[in-house]
Design a protein around this motif. Structure first.
Motif, mmCIF file in Angstrom:
data_model
loop_
_atom_site.group_PDB
_atom_site.id
_atom_site.type_symbol
_atom_site.label_atom_id
_atom_site.label_comp_id
_atom_site.label_asym_id
_atom_site.label_seq_id
_atom_site.Cartn_x
_atom_site.Cartn_y
_atom_site.Cartn_z
ATOM 1 N N SER A 284 0.820 -1.211 0.000
ATOM 2 C CA SER A 284 0.000 0.000 0.000
ATOM 3 C C SER A 284 0.853 1.259 0.000
ATOM 4 C CB SER A 284 -0.932 0.009 1.218
ATOM 5 O OG SER A 284 -1.842 -1.070 1.167
ATOM 6 N N PHE A 285 1.999 1.216 0.691
ATOM 7 C CA PHE A 285 2.873 2.383 0.774
ATOM 8 C C PHE A 285 4.110 2.256 -0.124
ATOM 9 C CE2 PHE A 285 0.639 2.436 4.957
ATOM 10 C CZ PHE A 285 -0.045 3.634 4.772
ATOM 11 N N ASP A 286 4.103 1.251 -0.993
ATOM 12 C CA ASP A 286 5.193 1.034 -1.953
ATOM 13 C C ASP A 286 6.555 1.010 -1.255
ATOM 14 O OD1 ASP A 286 6.180 0.498 -4.474
ATOM 15 O OD2 ASP A 286 6.382 2.603 -5.032
ATOM 16 N N GLU A 287 6.647 0.246 -0.183
ATOM 17 C CA GLU A 287 7.899 0.111 0.564
ATOM 18 C C GLU A 287 8.767 -0.942 -0.133
ATOM 19 O OE1 GLU A 287 6.361 -0.889 4.394
ATOM 20 O OE2 GLU A 287 5.957 1.194 4.938
ATOM 21 N N TYR A 288 9.448 -0.525 -1.172
ATOM 22 C CA TYR A 288 10.127 -1.485 -2.040
ATOM 23 C C TYR A 288 11.534 -1.827 -1.593
ATOM 24 C CZ TYR A 288 12.682 2.431 -4.176
ATOM 25 O OH TYR A 288 13.490 3.508 -4.398
ATOM 26 N N VAL A 289 12.088 -1.115 -0.604
ATOM 27 C CA VAL A 289 13.447 -1.382 -0.132
ATOM 28 C C VAL A 289 13.414 -2.074 1.229
ATOM 29 C CG1 VAL A 289 15.655 -0.385 0.557
ATOM 30 C CG2 VAL A 289 14.380 0.622 -1.346
ATOM 31 N N ASN A 290 14.011 -3.254 1.293
ATOM 32 C CA ASN A 290 14.248 -3.922 2.569
ATOM 33 C C ASN A 290 15.732 -3.732 2.871
ATOM 34 O OD1 ASN A 290 14.922 -5.962 4.553
ATOM 35 N ND2 ASN A 290 12.953 -6.899 4.126
ATOM 36 N N LEU A 291 16.031 -2.922 3.871
ATOM 37 C CA LEU A 291 17.405 -2.529 4.180
ATOM 38 C C LEU A 291 17.830 -3.143 5.512
ATOM 39 C CD1 LEU A 291 19.591 -0.673 2.915
ATOM 40 C CD2 LEU A 291 18.811 1.107 4.479
ATOM 41 N N ARG A 292 18.878 -3.970 5.464
ATOM 42 C CA ARG A 292 19.298 -4.684 6.670
ATOM 43 C C ARG A 292 20.813 -4.553 6.894
ATOM 44 N NH1 ARG A 292 15.468 -8.540 8.644
ATOM 45 N NH2 ARG A 292 13.578 -8.567 7.362
ATOM 46 N N PRO A 293 21.211 -3.583 7.705
ATOM 47 C CA PRO A 293 22.641 -3.453 8.027
ATOM 48 C C PRO A 293 23.081 -4.570 8.966
ATOM 49 C CG PRO A 293 21.340 -1.837 9.243
ATOM 50 C CD PRO A 293 20.387 -2.539 8.314
ATOM 51 N N VAL A 294 24.299 -5.047 8.765
ATOM 52 C CA VAL A 294 24.869 -6.099 9.605
ATOM 53 C C VAL A 294 26.188 -5.594 10.173
ATOM 54 C CG1 VAL A 294 25.712 -8.471 9.703
ATOM 55 C CG2 VAL A 294 23.792 -7.894 8.213
ATOM 56 N N LYS A 295 26.221 -5.344 11.461
ATOM 57 C CA LYS A 295 27.436 -4.897 12.134
ATOM 58 C C LYS A 295 27.625 -5.670 13.428
ATOM 59 C CE LYS A 295 27.518 -0.187 10.287
ATOM 60 N NZ LYS A 295 27.719 1.246 10.594
ATOM 61 N N LEU A 296 28.863 -5.800 13.848
ATOM 62 C CA LEU A 296 29.158 -6.444 15.122
ATOM 63 C C LEU A 296 29.169 -5.364 16.199
ATOM 64 C CD1 LEU A 296 29.866 -9.056 16.580
ATOM 65 C CD2 LEU A 296 32.274 -8.586 16.116
ATOM 66 N N LEU A 297 28.215 -5.435 17.104
ATOM 67 C CA LEU A 297 28.091 -4.418 18.139
ATOM 68 C C LEU A 297 29.117 -4.633 19.248
ATOM 69 C CD1 LEU A 297 24.191 -4.314 18.464
ATOM 70 C CD2 LEU A 297 25.668 -2.866 17.059
ATOM 71 N N LYS A 298 29.511 -3.547 19.858
ATOM 72 C CA LYS A 298 30.478 -3.608 20.949
ATOM 73 C C LYS A 298 29.916 -4.456 22.087
ATOM 74 C CE LYS A 298 33.314 -0.669 23.934
ATOM 75 N NZ LYS A 298 33.655 0.722 24.313
ATOM 76 N N GLY A 299 30.688 -5.439 22.529
ATOM 77 C CA GLY A 299 30.264 -6.307 23.615
ATOM 78 C C GLY A 299 29.466 -7.511 23.170
ATOM 79 N N ALA A 300 29.076 -7.566 21.891
ATOM 80 C CA ALA A 300 28.291 -8.703 21.390
ATOM 81 C C ALA A 300 29.232 -9.836 20.994
ATOM 82 C CB ALA A 300 27.441 -8.281 20.204
ATOM 83 N N PRO A 301 28.967 -11.054 21.427
ATOM 84 C CA PRO A 301 29.843 -12.169 21.061
ATOM 85 C C PRO A 301 29.698 -12.506 19.581
ATOM 86 C CG PRO A 301 27.896 -12.979 22.206
ATOM 87 C CD PRO A 301 27.847 -11.484 22.290
ATOM 88 N N CYS A 302 30.784 -12.991 18.990
ATOM 89 C CA CYS A 302 30.763 -13.377 17.580
ATOM 90 C C CYS A 302 31.239 -14.824 17.467
ATOM 91 C CB CYS A 302 31.654 -12.459 16.749
ATOM 92 S SG CYS A 302 31.684 -12.882 14.990
ATOM 93 N N PRO A 303 30.515 -15.688 16.760
ATOM 94 C CA PRO A 303 30.920 -17.100 16.645
ATOM 95 C C PRO A 303 32.138 -17.309 15.755
ATOM 96 C CG PRO A 303 29.001 -16.664 15.275
ATOM 97 C CD PRO A 303 29.231 -15.414 16.084
ATOM 98 N N LEU A 304 32.530 -16.278 15.005
ATOM 99 C CA LEU A 304 33.704 -16.400 14.139
ATOM 100 C C LEU A 304 34.982 -16.113 14.923
ATOM 101 C CD1 LEU A 304 32.325 -14.490 11.026
ATOM 102 C CD2 LEU A 304 32.291 -16.952 11.449
ATOM 103 N N ALA A 305 36.014 -16.878 14.668
ATOM 104 C CA ALA A 305 37.280 -16.732 15.398
ATOM 105 C C ALA A 305 38.080 -15.545 14.885
ATOM 106 C CB ALA A 305 38.098 -18.009 15.263
ATOM 107 N N ASN A 306 38.706 -14.834 15.802
ATOM 108 C CA ASN A 306 39.643 -13.752 15.479
ATOM 109 C C ASN A 306 39.026 -12.667 14.590
ATOM 110 O OD1 ASN A 306 41.731 -15.247 16.839
ATOM 111 N ND2 ASN A 306 41.951 -16.486 14.986
#
Length: 229
Positions: A99-121
């Motif tokens: 209805s509002f022609d929301e044609y862009v799905n925008l998803r940034p991916v960043k590692l936040l400070k203090g958030a654990p990451c399963p990838l090594a190093n």
């Protein structure tokens, strides 16, 4: 000097939606407080699966008209056991999106400070991607047919819709974003199997890339892109 007020429609929706939105609203109010030049006026709508079970619809008939008077819509989550997913998704999220022609799905991916990451190093600065997905065409178009239903000849057809207009504008949006943020741009498709829609996508991507010679580009099949990610 009067503060600018942004009118926000809040639809908590289902599952964790209301809980997540409650925390998000705390953040928004804190941002407004720290900035001092604007504030938010939140209006809550009880639409979602519980509403569907009571009223037989995910949102009232004039729901889009009600939402059209707001500056933005803050939506939580859609879908809950007891309501088929195609009803909950299309009855609320897709209806709003189209209805509002929301044609862009925008998803940034960043590692936040203090958030654990399963990838090594991995350092924080190593994780910095933005996914841009077309939000109204493709499989979301809802085009197709259900023939000879409930008979031995039953056939279903689901069409993916790729218009030149829709394909060009989402790819151009991604190029503009890549140029603005000084990032490379990768097109992800499945052109080896989807011999019309995704071949068309690849063609349009190649065409538009000529308008942005300053943007580094890559083109991967989704299989390879998943491995690299």
């Amino acid at each position: 000097m009067a503060k600018e007020t942004y009118k926000i429609a809040v639809i908590g929706g289902d599952g964790i939606g209301p809980e997540v939105l409650a925390e998000g609203i705390k953040v928004l109010n804190k941002v407004a407080e720290l900035d001092g030049s604007f504030n938010f006026d939140f209006t809550y709508f009880p639409w979602g699966c519980e509403y569907y079970l009571k009223h037989g619809e995910m949102m009232p008939e004039d729901g889009i008209e009600q939402l059209s008077h707001f500056d933005a819509i803050y939506l939580g989550a859609v879908g809950y056991p007891g309501v088929p997913d195609h009803i909950s998704l299309r009855g609320l999220l897709i209806k709003i999106r189209k209805s509002f022609d929301e044609y862009v799905n925008l998803r940034p991916v960043k590692l936040l400070k203090g958030a654990p990451c399963p990838l090594a190093n991995v350092k924080r600065e190593d994780i910095d991607m933005v996914f841009v997905r077309e939000n109204s065409e493709g499989e979301y178009a809802g085009a197709g047919a259900w023939l000879y239903k409930d008979t031995p000849r039953e056939v279903v057809i689901q069409d993916g819709v790729f218009s030149r207009f829709g394909t060009e504008r989402i790819i151009r949006y991604a190029f503009e974003l890549a140029r603005k943020e000084h990032k490379s741009l990768t097109s992800i498709s499945k052109g080896n199997a989807l011999n019309y829609s995704m071949v068309f996508w690849d063609q349009i991507f190649a065409e538009i890339s000529k308008e942005y010679p300053d943007v580094e580009t890559h083109s991967y099949l989704v299989d390879a892109a998943s491995m690299f990610m």
